[in-house]
Scaffold this active site. Structure first.
Site, PDB file in Angstrom:
ATOM      1  CB  THR A  77      67.570  25.904  -1.535  1.00 57.20           C
ATOM      2  OG1 THR A  77      66.383  25.127  -1.717  1.00 57.20           O
ATOM      3  CG2 THR A  77      67.187  27.265  -0.999  1.00 57.20           C
ATOM      4  CB  CYS A  78      72.929  25.913  -1.398  1.00 58.65           C
ATOM      5  SG  CYS A  78      72.376  25.329   0.222  1.00 58.65           S
ATOM      6  CB  ALA A  79      72.762  25.564  -6.698  1.00 57.32           C
ATOM      7  CB  SER A 129      71.147  31.426  -2.482  1.00 57.46           C
ATOM      8  OG  SER A 129      72.292  30.706  -2.108  1.00 57.46           O
TER       9      SER A 129
END
Length: 165
Positions: free
Chosen positions: A59-61, A63
């Site tokens: 999820t961080c990647a 974003s």
């Protein structure tokens, strides 16, 4: 203190995000080249703070990839992707992914950014990391929009962030 979840389990942050209309707290973070960055470095520019627990999660990647795509279309706006990851991890990820329209900044030294913005996670398995948040600032670094993502594994509302510019 704010309550968020990680896969449905409650976890908490140290405080509340800065209020819309307030002046954003200044910060000192570390760039990928190990130099220091502060909010004042972006004077006169709109700023999107894309804050997340770790670049090494899906999820961080996602974003960072999405904001990299959006940043290419923006005038007088910087997108700063911030986590407690080491600057080397940011550099590795951005190099492998061809990310060049956003800047990555690290809060690894002392976590002071997370504390100043009230978004550092204080319990649970992600304790010590920054929660997933978006903060949009105008050219004078007044807060225009904030979002603390309620469920950590979910992506932020990109459209709301872009609309706040």
């Amino acid at each position: 203190m704010s309550t968020i979840t990680l896969k449905g389990n409650e976890i908490h942050t140290s405080g509340e995000l800065p209020a819309v209309g307030s002046q954003a707290p200044d910060f000192k973070l570390v760039k990928s080249d190990l130099s220091e960055a502060s909010l004042s470095d972006y004077k006169g520019q709109k700023v999107i703070l894309n804050i997340f627990p770790s670049i090494d999660t899906g999820t961080c990647a996602a974003s960072v990839r999405k904001f990299n795509e959006e940043a290419a279309k923006l005038d007088n706006t910087k997108v700063l992707c911030i986590s407690r990851d080491l600057p080397f991890a940011h550099g590795r990820f951005c190099g492998a992914e061809g990310i060049e329209n956003v800047e990555t900044l690290s809060d690894f030294v002392d976590g002071s950014f997370g504390k100043a913005y009230g978004l550092d996670i204080v319990d649970g398995p992600l304790k010590g990391l920054d929660s997933r948040c978006i903060v949009v600032l105008d050219e004078n670094h007044k807060v225009k929009h904030t979002e603390q993502v309620a469920e950590t594994v979910n992506e932020p509302n990109y459209e709301a962030a872009m609309a706040a510019l």
